[in-house]
Design an enzyme around this catalytic site. Structure first.
Site, PDB file in Angstrom:
ATOM      1  N   ASN A  16       0.849  -1.195   0.000  1.00  0.00           N
ATOM      2  CA  ASN A  16       0.000   0.000   0.000  1.00  0.00           C
ATOM      3  C   ASN A  16       0.893   1.257   0.000  1.00  0.00           C
ATOM      4  O   ASN A  16       1.708   1.436   0.914  1.00  0.00           O
ATOM      5  CB  ASN A  16      -0.889  -0.051   1.242  1.00  0.00           C
ATOM      6  CG  ASN A  16      -1.866   1.088   1.284  1.00  0.00           C
ATOM      7  OD1 ASN A  16      -1.484   2.225   1.068  1.00  0.00           O
ATOM      8  ND2 ASN A  16      -3.121   0.806   1.562  1.00  0.00           N
ATOM      9  N   HIS A  19       0.985   5.811   2.111  1.00  0.00           N
ATOM     10  CA  HIS A  19       1.818   6.504   3.105  1.00  0.00           C
ATOM     11  C   HIS A  19       2.891   7.366   2.445  1.00  0.00           C
ATOM     12  O   HIS A  19       3.341   8.348   3.021  1.00  0.00           O
ATOM     13  CB  HIS A  19       2.425   5.485   4.065  1.00  0.00           C
ATOM     14  CG  HIS A  19       1.382   4.537   4.604  1.00  0.00           C
ATOM     15  ND1 HIS A  19       0.467   4.915   5.545  1.00  0.00           N
ATOM     16  CD2 HIS A  19       1.074   3.266   4.253  1.00  0.00           C
ATOM     17  CE1 HIS A  19      -0.359   3.898   5.788  1.00  0.00           C
ATOM     18  NE2 HIS A  19      -0.009   2.890   5.014  1.00  0.00           N
ATOM     19  N   HIS A  52      -5.483   3.750  -1.865  1.00  0.00           N
ATOM     20  CA  HIS A  52      -6.834   4.087  -1.431  1.00  0.00           C
ATOM     21  C   HIS A  52      -7.121   5.517  -1.862  1.00  0.00           C
ATOM     22  O   HIS A  52      -6.526   6.459  -1.333  1.00  0.00           O
ATOM     23  CB  HIS A  52      -6.893   3.947   0.108  1.00  0.00           C
ATOM     24  CG  HIS A  52      -8.239   4.205   0.697  1.00  0.00           C
ATOM     25  ND1 HIS A  52      -8.481   4.051   2.047  1.00  0.00           N
ATOM     26  CD2 HIS A  52      -9.413   4.604   0.160  1.00  0.00           C
ATOM     27  CE1 HIS A  52      -9.747   4.344   2.303  1.00  0.00           C
ATOM     28  NE2 HIS A  52     -10.334   4.697   1.171  1.00  0.00           N
ATOM     29  N   ARG A  54      -9.260   8.283  -1.395  1.00  0.00           N
ATOM     30  CA  ARG A  54     -10.289   8.692  -0.430  1.00  0.00           C
ATOM     31  C   ARG A  54     -11.054   9.892  -0.968  1.00  0.00           C
ATOM     32  O   ARG A  54     -10.518  10.693  -1.724  1.00  0.00           O
ATOM     33  CB  ARG A  54      -9.633   9.065   0.909  1.00  0.00           C
ATOM     34  CG  ARG A  54      -8.966   7.900   1.615  1.00  0.00           C
ATOM     35  CD  ARG A  54      -8.447   8.329   2.972  1.00  0.00           C
ATOM     36  NE  ARG A  54      -9.520   8.557   3.894  1.00  0.00           N
ATOM     37  CZ  ARG A  54      -9.769   7.796   4.960  1.00  0.00           C
ATOM     38  NH1 ARG A  54      -9.007   6.758   5.246  1.00  0.00           N
ATOM     39  NH2 ARG A  54     -10.780   8.072   5.752  1.00  0.00           N
ATOM     40  N   ARG A  58      -6.852  12.915   0.864  1.00  0.00           N
ATOM     41  CA  ARG A  58      -5.799  13.301   1.819  1.00  0.00           C
ATOM     42  C   ARG A  58      -4.427  12.753   1.441  1.00  0.00           C
ATOM     43  O   ARG A  58      -3.418  13.271   1.864  1.00  0.00           O
ATOM     44  CB  ARG A  58      -6.152  12.856   3.235  1.00  0.00           C
ATOM     45  CG  ARG A  58      -6.190  11.362   3.398  1.00  0.00           C
ATOM     46  CD  ARG A  58      -6.348  10.958   4.831  1.00  0.00           C
ATOM     47  NE  ARG A  58      -7.666  11.270   5.346  1.00  0.00           N
ATOM     48  CZ  ARG A  58      -8.149  10.728   6.462  1.00  0.00           C
ATOM     49  NH1 ARG A  58      -7.395   9.895   7.163  1.00  0.00           N
ATOM     50  NH2 ARG A  58      -9.356  11.017   6.885  1.00  0.00           N
ATOM     51  N   GLU A  79      -8.454   0.644  -3.402  1.00  0.00           N
ATOM     52  CA  GLU A  79      -9.409   0.651  -2.285  1.00  0.00           C
ATOM     53  C   GLU A  79     -10.355   1.824  -2.468  1.00  0.00           C
ATOM     54  O   GLU A  79      -9.922   2.952  -2.745  1.00  0.00           O
ATOM     55  CB  GLU A  79      -8.670   0.824  -0.957  1.00  0.00           C
ATOM     56  CG  GLU A  79      -7.836  -0.362  -0.560  1.00  0.00           C
ATOM     57  CD  GLU A  79      -7.115  -0.102   0.751  1.00  0.00           C
ATOM     58  OE1 GLU A  79      -7.403   0.897   1.448  1.00  0.00           O
ATOM     59  OE2 GLU A  79      -6.233  -0.909   1.072  1.00  0.00           O
ATOM     60  N   THR A 110      -8.223   3.536   7.922  1.00  0.00           N
ATOM     61  CA  THR A 110      -9.468   2.760   7.946  1.00  0.00           C
ATOM     62  C   THR A 110      -9.599   2.057   9.304  1.00  0.00           C
ATOM     63  O   THR A 110      -8.732   1.296   9.694  1.00  0.00           O
ATOM     64  CB  THR A 110      -9.443   1.713   6.810  1.00  0.00           C
ATOM     65  OG1 THR A 110      -8.986   2.346   5.629  1.00  0.00           O
ATOM     66  CG2 THR A 110     -10.818   1.132   6.585  1.00  0.00           C
ATOM     67  N   GLU A 160     -11.168  -9.269   2.330  1.00  0.00           N
ATOM     68  CA  GLU A 160      -9.883  -8.988   2.975  1.00  0.00           C
ATOM     69  C   GLU A 160     -10.164  -8.910   4.465  1.00  0.00           C
ATOM     70  O   GLU A 160     -10.910  -8.035   4.925  1.00  0.00           O
ATOM     71  CB  GLU A 160      -9.279  -7.670   2.475  1.00  0.00           C
ATOM     72  CG  GLU A 160      -7.935  -7.380   3.165  1.00  0.00           C
ATOM     73  CD  GLU A 160      -7.247  -6.112   2.668  1.00  0.00           C
ATOM     74  OE1 GLU A 160      -7.417  -5.752   1.476  1.00  0.00           O
ATOM     75  OE2 GLU A 160      -6.542  -5.484   3.482  1.00  0.00           O
ATOM     76  N   HIS A 199      -3.826  -4.881   7.249  1.00  0.00           N
ATOM     77  CA  HIS A 199      -3.955  -3.709   8.114  1.00  0.00           C
ATOM     78  C   HIS A 199      -3.124  -3.889   9.382  1.00  0.00           C
ATOM     79  O   HIS A 199      -3.337  -4.815  10.140  1.00  0.00           O
ATOM     80  CB  HIS A 199      -5.395  -3.390   8.505  1.00  0.00           C
ATOM     81  CG  HIS A 199      -5.587  -1.924   8.769  1.00  0.00           C
ATOM     82  ND1 HIS A 199      -5.110  -1.300   9.883  1.00  0.00           N
ATOM     83  CD2 HIS A 199      -6.158  -0.955   8.025  1.00  0.00           C
ATOM     84  CE1 HIS A 199      -5.394  -0.017   9.826  1.00  0.00           C
ATOM     85  NE2 HIS A 199      -6.026   0.218   8.695  1.00  0.00           N
TER      86      HIS A 199
HETATM   87  N1  PXP Z   1      -5.880  -3.031   3.881  1.00  0.00           N
HETATM   88  C1  PXP Z   1      -6.756  -2.005   3.927  1.00  0.00           C
HETATM   89  C2  PXP Z   1      -8.164  -2.245   3.492  1.00  0.00           C
HETATM   90  C3  PXP Z   1      -6.349  -0.724   4.358  1.00  0.00           C
HETATM   91  O1  PXP Z   1      -7.234   0.287   4.394  1.00  0.00           O
HETATM   92  C4  PXP Z   1      -4.997  -0.527   4.713  1.00  0.00           C
HETATM   93  C5  PXP Z   1      -4.533   0.828   5.161  1.00  0.00           C
HETATM   94  O2  PXP Z   1      -4.631   1.753   4.188  1.00  0.00           O
HETATM   95  C6  PXP Z   1      -4.119  -1.628   4.629  1.00  0.00           C
HETATM   96  C7  PXP Z   1      -4.593  -2.868   4.229  1.00  0.00           C
HETATM   97  C8  PXP Z   1      -2.660  -1.492   4.958  1.00  0.00           C
HETATM   98  O3  PXP Z   1      -2.516  -1.162   6.301  1.00  0.00           O
HETATM   99  P1  PXP Z   1      -1.092  -0.704   6.846  1.00  0.00           P
HETATM  100  O4  PXP Z   1      -0.737   0.548   6.148  1.00  0.00           O
HETATM  101  O5  PXP Z   1      -1.349  -0.542   8.313  1.00  0.00           O
HETATM  102  O6  PXP Z   1      -0.137  -1.816   6.540  1.00  0.00           O
END
Ligand code: PXP
Length: 262
Positions: A16, A19, A52, A54, A58, A79, A110, A160, A199
């Site tokens: 992902n 970040h 994602h 949004r 952001r 996402e 999330t 998921e 997550h």
């Molecule tokens: N899966 C989903 C659905 C998420 O919303 C996120 C966070 O954006 C992640 C996985 C990844 O989470 P993390 O950044 O904490 O590894």
């Protein structure tokens, strides 16, 4: 089918990149570029890239999604919330996969899984539309068998499982969360759902998730992006990939030894 009867193989790693975009947006700069970062992660061995988009934009911007689509050779997993505007963007995004998530305006990330029961009608409309647009749909859900049953009813091929509660706990409480995830993963597969998870996973807590029978893909972002600040993208991705690969069994090691088959 018992948990231990399920096929064992390493889950694929989807990274992902939100970040990276969060850091860029902190200064409204052009860098760091989540697309370039994603390409480096892909080159280092990531099997797919997740982002994602949004409603409040952001972190990931519309142009990031467009560029990821044209630049990536691997899977683009988008996402999205069930908001009408976001679904419309999903339909024209060309993403290979969609993960439907809840979205709260004030949350840092999330926070919980989708309430599939509450969203049942909307999901029953949106899942076929996104599937028709060419993406495989998964629903981000808490490890709760009732939610999984509804996910199946509305026609989702994948879920998921939300690993946030597991990741946030320690000791016996984490063990309990792990059991919930194992039960949910087994139930999901028994009713015909395919299972991803993610997550809050990091280098320390990912092991049991990597070994969870039948789990096809882990979505991990924050830990890998944070580690990459210290050691670079390639090493951060490869360290995680190594943790997803099961250690060879004693007999496999023995078979690999020179002369073992003579
Ligand atoms: N899966 C989903 C659905 C998420 O919303 C996120 C966070 O954006 C992640 C996985 C990844 O989470 P993390 O950044 O904490 O590894």
């Amino acid at each position: 089918m018992g948990v231990s009867d399920r096929p064992m193989s390493s889950p694929r790693l989807h990274i992902n990149v939100d970040h990276v975009a969060t850091l860029r947006q902190a200064r409204r700069e052009e860098f760091p570029d989540p697309v370039q970062w994603a390409l480096a992660a892909e080159k280092a061995g990531a099997h797919g890239i997740t982002c994602h988009l949004r409603k409040d934009r952001r972190h990931i911007q519309d142009k990031d999604v467009r560029l990821l689509r044209t630049e990536l050779k691997s899977i683009l997993n988008l996402e999205l919330s069930l908001n009408g505007e976001m679904v419309e963007l999903g339909l024209v995004s060309g993403a290979d996969a969609f993960c439907l998530v809840p979205e709260l305006r004030k949350e840092l990330t999330t926070e919980g899984g989708l309430d599939c029961k509450h969203e049942q009608q909307r999901l029953a409309d949106v899942i076929p539309a996104l599937t028709e647009a060419g993406g495989i749909v998964s629903l981000f859900v808490d490890p709760d068998c009732h939610q999984l049953d509804v996910a199946r009813t509305v026609g989702a091929p994948f879920v998921e499982l939300h690993t946030g509660s597991y990741a946030n706990q320690t000791g016996a409480a984490r063990e309990r969360e792990l059991q919930r995830l194992l039960t949910a993963a087994a139930h999901a597969q028994d009713i015909g759902l395919k299972v991803n998870a993610g997550h809050g996973l990091d280098y320390e807590n990912v092991g049991p998730m990597a070994g969870m029978p039948g789990v096809q893909e882990l979505n991990i972002g924050f830990a890998i992006v944070a580690r990459a600040l210290l050691v670079g993208v390639e090493q951060a991705v490869q360290e995680m990939l190594r943790l997803l690969t099961p250690a060879p069994t004693t007999s496999a090691v023995a078979e690999a030894l020179p002369g073992a088959r003579s």
